[in-house]
Enzyme design. Structure first.
Site, PDB file in Angstrom:
ATOM      1  N   GLU A 120       0.810  -1.226   0.000  1.00 19.61           N
ATOM      2  CA  GLU A 120       0.000   0.000   0.000  1.00 19.61           C
ATOM      3  C   GLU A 120       0.843   1.276   0.000  1.00 19.61           C
ATOM      4  O   GLU A 120       0.640   2.162   0.822  1.00 19.61           O
ATOM      5  CB  GLU A 120      -0.919   0.003   1.231  1.00 19.61           C
TER       6      GLU A 120
HETATM    7  C1  ACM Z   1      -1.701  -5.360   4.527  1.00 20.77           C
HETATM    8  O1  ACM Z   1      -2.722  -5.825   5.058  1.00 20.77           O
HETATM    9  N1  ACM Z   1      -1.658  -4.103   4.099  1.00 20.77           N
HETATM   10  C2  ACM Z   1      -0.519  -6.180   4.350  1.00 20.77           C
END
Ligand code: ACM
Length: 667
Positions: A311
Site C-alpha cells: 500500500e
Molecule cells: C496489509 O494488510 N496491508 C498487508
C-alpha cells in the site's frame, strides 16, 4: 514435507476417536490400554540432550501437575529404567531454527510407558504438546491412552503476524501469545514492528526512531533478545517486519530527511492514507537503512527480514520534481518500477547482512530479486502468480483475524486449494501460511479474544493433512483447546465477562453476556466506516468485549439442522431451540434496563433489539413446523426482510445466528 503429499490419504482417525488432539497428527492409531498417571511418573531423556530440551521438559511437568493435581518428580533421568515418559532425541537441530528444521516426532504409549522419538529438539517440543493433549481422565484417574502417533507438518511455515505498531503489546502479551502458538505447533512469529502509528524497537544508532516515533512504547534491545530466546525455546522463529517504503510515517518523526516530502511528520493516529514514504532516489536513505539493518539485524537471528512493501502512497513521489526527474533518467516508467528499484537496493543491503527479503504481494515485479519471498494478502491469486514467476510464497489472504470470519471459514481456506492449477514445482514454492492480527482496534486487553481460539483452527490447517476438514469435529476439539490455552494464561475466555463487569460497573452482566453469546464484533472495515476511531480511542466498548465466532453460532446451526433434517425431528431439538428463541425474544428489555444505568452498554441496544425480532421469527417458524400449519407468504416475506436487516451490523455488533434462523423459513 511441504506441498500436497498427504492429499490422497484418508483423513487420520483421530477425529473418529475420543481424542482431542489439535492439530490432528498425520497418523494416529488408538489401541486398548492406558498409561495411568500417578506419582510414580518419571521422565528420562535418551541420546541427545541440551539445555533447551531440558527447559521444555521442565515447563511440561508443572503443566501436567496443574492438569492432574499430582505431585510429580521434576528430576530428569538419563536412562530409561523406571521411566514413564522416555524422550529419545537424536540431535539439537539447527543452531538457528530455519524453514527446513525437522519438526517430526512419533509417540508410542502402552500401559507401562510412553516413548517420544524425535530427530531434533524442536520435534520433541512439538511432541510434548501432543503428550499433554493426550492426558485424559475417568472417574478415578488420569491416564494417557495407548497410541501410536507419527506426525510432521504439512507446511514448513506456519505463522502469526502480530501488529504492535497500531497498538503496542507489552512483553507478557507477546510471551503468552508465543505459549499459545507453541501449544498448537505454529513456528513463526511475524512481528510487525513499524508502521505509520509507531516504531517499536530501540535503536542506539538512531535513537530518535523510538525517541520520537513510539510514544515511549517500544521494546528495549534486551527485551527483544529475551523474546527471541523465549520463542526459540518453543520452536518458534521470529521474523521482524519493518514496513517500507510506505507505512513508514513513524520513522520520519525523528528523521524527516529520509522522506520524499518535506514534512513535518507526527506519529499517525488514524489508520490509513499517510503520505510519508521513503525517498528511493537518495544514497543517504540507503546508508540510513543499511545502518538500521546492520544494528537491528543483530537482534534477530532468523534468516528472513520482512520489508513490508504494501500500500505505498505515491503522492509524495508524484509531487517531488527531483524524484520525477530521477525516474525519467533511470527509465522507471511508473511508481511500481520506482518501488522495485527501491526493493532491489534494500535487497542488496539485506543480503549484505545475511538476511533474505520478504515482502507483501505488491512487491511482485519483473525487477524483484528472485530470492524474495512474497506474502499474499490481497488474494490467493497472488500466491499463484508469485509461485508461477519463481518466487517462494506465504499465504495470508484468507487468514486475517480482524476480518471477524468464523473459525470454520478460515479452516476451510486451504493454502493449496483442490482447484489450484500450480505445478508440483510451483507447489513446492508455497512455504505455508500466516494468520494476521492487525491491531488498529486491538489492545493488550482484547488481543487474546481476537486471536484465540480461531488461530488454533488455522494452525491445524497449516499442520494437519489436507484431508482433515470435519467442521463439527474441529469445533468439538477447538472448545477443548480453548480451555487448554486458558491454562497457559491466555485470557480469551475470561475477557468478555471481565469487560462486561467493567462496562456495567458491577456484577450484573447476565443480559449483556447472553447477547454476546450470539453477537460478534463487526469487521475492522465496518467499524472504521461506522465512526471515527484513532490510536487514542479507548477500546472499552461493548464491541471490544465481544468475541468473534462465539460457539453458539455453530451450536444454533446444528440445532436448526437437526430440526429441518426430517419432518419427524425430535421434539427435544424443537424444545431446546424454542428455549433459545424465547430467551432472544425476551432479551431486549433486559439489555435496555442495563443500558439505562451504564452509558457504555448503550452500544448493545441495536443488537439486542434485532435479536429479539429474530427470536420472535424463529419461534413462529418453529411453531409452524411443529403444527404443520404453514406460514402465510406475506408473513414469510416480511420475516425475510427483517432477517436481512438483522444480518447487517447492529451498531458495532453483528448477530451470528441469522443464517440459521433463515433456514427455518425455507419449507
Ligand atoms: C496489509 O494488510 N496491508 C498487508
Amino acid at each position: 514435507m511441504a506441498g500436497a503429499a498427504n492429499a490422497q490419504q484418508p483423513a487420520p482417525r483421530a477425529s473418529q476417536s475420543t481424542l482431542s488432539l489439535m492439530p490432528v497428527p498425520s497418523s494416529v492409531t488408538v489401541r486398548d490400554g492406558r498409561l495411568v498417571m500417578d506419582s510414580t511418573f518419571r521422565v528420562a531423556v535418551l541420546h541427545h540432550t541440551d539445555a533447551r530440551l531440558l527447559r521444555a521438559i521442565t515447563r511440561m511437568i508443572p503443566r501436567i501437575e496443574y492438569r492432574t493435581g499430582l505431585v510429580l518428580s521434576h528430576a530428569i533421568a538419563r536412562d530409561s529404567s523406571g521411566a514413564t515418559l522416555v524422550i529419545d532425541c537424536q540431535s539439537a537441530g539447527q543452531a538457528v531454527q530455519g524453514v527446513d528444521e525437522d519438526e517430526s516426532y512419533s509417540i508410542e504409549s502402552n500401559s507401562r510407558s510412553l516413548i517420544l522419538h524425535a530427530t531434533t529438539t524442536v520435534g520433541v517440543i512439538r511432541g510434548l504438546e501432543t503428550v499433554l493433549q493426550l492426558v485424559g481422565g475417568d472417574s478415578g484417574r488420569y491416564f494417557i491412552p495407548a497410541v501410536s502417533i507419527t506426525d510432521s507438518p504439512r507446511f514448513r511455515w506456519r505463522g502469526l503476524l502480530v501488529d504492535v505498531s497500531r497498538h503496542f503489546e507489552p512483553v507478557p502479551a507477546i510471551e503468552r501469545t508465543l505459549d499459545g502458538m507453541a501449544a498448537v505447533k505454529l513456528n513463526v512469529l511475524h512481528w510487525h514492528l513499524s508502521d505509520d502509528q509507531g516504531i517499536r524497537v530501540e535503536s542506539r544508532r538512531y535513537p530518535r526512531l523510538q525517541g520520537m516515533g513510539s510514544d515511549s512504547l517500544y521494546y528495549a534491545q534486551a527485551q527483544i533478545r529475551a523474546i527471541v530466546a523465549y520463542a526459540r525455546d518453543r520452536g518458534i522463529r521470529v521474523v521482524p517486519e519493518f514496513d517500507m517504503p510506505g507505512h513508514s510515517t513513524a520513522w520520519f518523526v525523528g528523521y524527516p530527511q529520509y522522506a520524499s516530502g518535506p514534512g513535518p511528520y507526527g506519529i499517525g493516529r488514524h489508520w490509513a492514507g499517510y503520505p510519508g514514504v521513503f525517498d528511493p532516489t537518495r544514497e543517504t536513505v540507503y546508508r540510513f537503512i543499511d545502518g538500521f539493518v546492520g544494528e537491528v539485524s543483530a537482534l534477530f537471528p532468523d534468516a528472513y527480514w520482512h520489508i513490508g512493501g504494501d500500500e505505498v502512497n505515491a503522492t509524495q513521489w508524484k509531487q517531488n520534481p527531483r524524484i520525477q526527474q530521477y525516474m525519467r533518467v533511470h527509465h522507471l516508467v511508473d511508481n511500481a518500477a520506482l518501488q522495485a528499484h527501491f526493493n532491489q537496493r534494500v535487497s542488496i543491503i539485506l543480503t549484505k547482512h545475511r538476511k533474505r527479503m520478504i515482502g507483501w504481494d505488491e512487491v511482485l515485479h519483473p525487477d524483484l530479486p528472485r530470492n524474495t519471498v512474497v506474502q499474499s494478502w490481497r488474494g490467493t491469486k497472488y500466491l499463484g502468480q508469485a509461485a508461477a514467476q519463481g518466487f517462494s510464497g506465504i499465504l495470508s489472504a484468507p487468514y486475517y483475524l480482524d476480518a471477524m470470519q468464523s473459525a470454520e471459514w478460515h479452516y476451510l481456506a486451504d493454502p493449496l486449494a483442490g482447484d489450484s492449477t500450480l505445478t508440483q514445482e510451483q507447489i513446492a514454492r508455497v512455504l505455508g501460511g500466516e494468520a494476521c492480527m492487525w491491531a488498529e482496534l486491538v489492545s493488550n486487553g482484547s488481543i487474546d479474544s481476537r486471536i484465540w481460539p480461531r488461530l488454533a483452527a488455522i494452525a491445524e490447517r497449516f499442520w494437519s493433512p489436507q484431508s482433515v476438514t470435519d467442521i463439527g469435529d474441529m469445533y468439538r476439539r477447538l472448545a477443548i483447546e480453548d480451555v487448554r490455552l486458558e491454562q497457559l494464561g491466555l485470557g480469551q475466555e475470561s475477557h468478555t465477562d471481565r469487560s462486561l463487569r467493567r462496562i456495567v460497573n458491577g456484577p450484573d452482566i447476565a443480559a449483556l453476556a447472553e447477547l454476546l453469546r450470539f453477537a460478534e464484533p463487526v469487521t475492522l472495515g465496518q467499524r472504521v466506516r461506522a465512526g471515527p476511531t484513532t490510536q487514542m480511542t479507548p477500546l472499552v466498548q461493548i464491541v471490544d468485549a465481544a468475541r468473534p465466532d462465539p460457539p453458539a453460532r455453530w451450536k444454533t446451526q446444528q440445532m436448526v439442522s437437526e430440526v429441518v433434517s426430517s419432518p419427524t425431528a425430535s421434539l427435544a431439538a424443537h424444545d431446546s431451540l424454542a428455549r433459545w428463541f424465547t430467551e432472544w425474544r425476551d432479551l431486549a428489555p433486559r439489555v435496555h434496563d442495563v443500558a439505562n444505568r451504564a452509558p457504555l452498554a448503550q452500544g448493545a441496544i441495536p443488537a439486542a433489539d434485532a435479536l429479539s425480532s429474530v427470536g420472535a421469527i424463529g419461534l413462529a417458524a418453529l411453531e409452524a413446523r411443529k403444527s404443520g400449519v404453514p406460514l402465510s407468504k406475506a408473513w414469510t416475506d416480511s420475516a425475510a426482510v427483517t432477517l436481512q436487516a438483522a444480518d447487517r451490523p447492529q451498531g458495532l455488533l453483528h448477530l451470528v445466528v441469522v443464517p440459521a434462523v433463515r433456514r427455518l423459513l425455507t419449507p
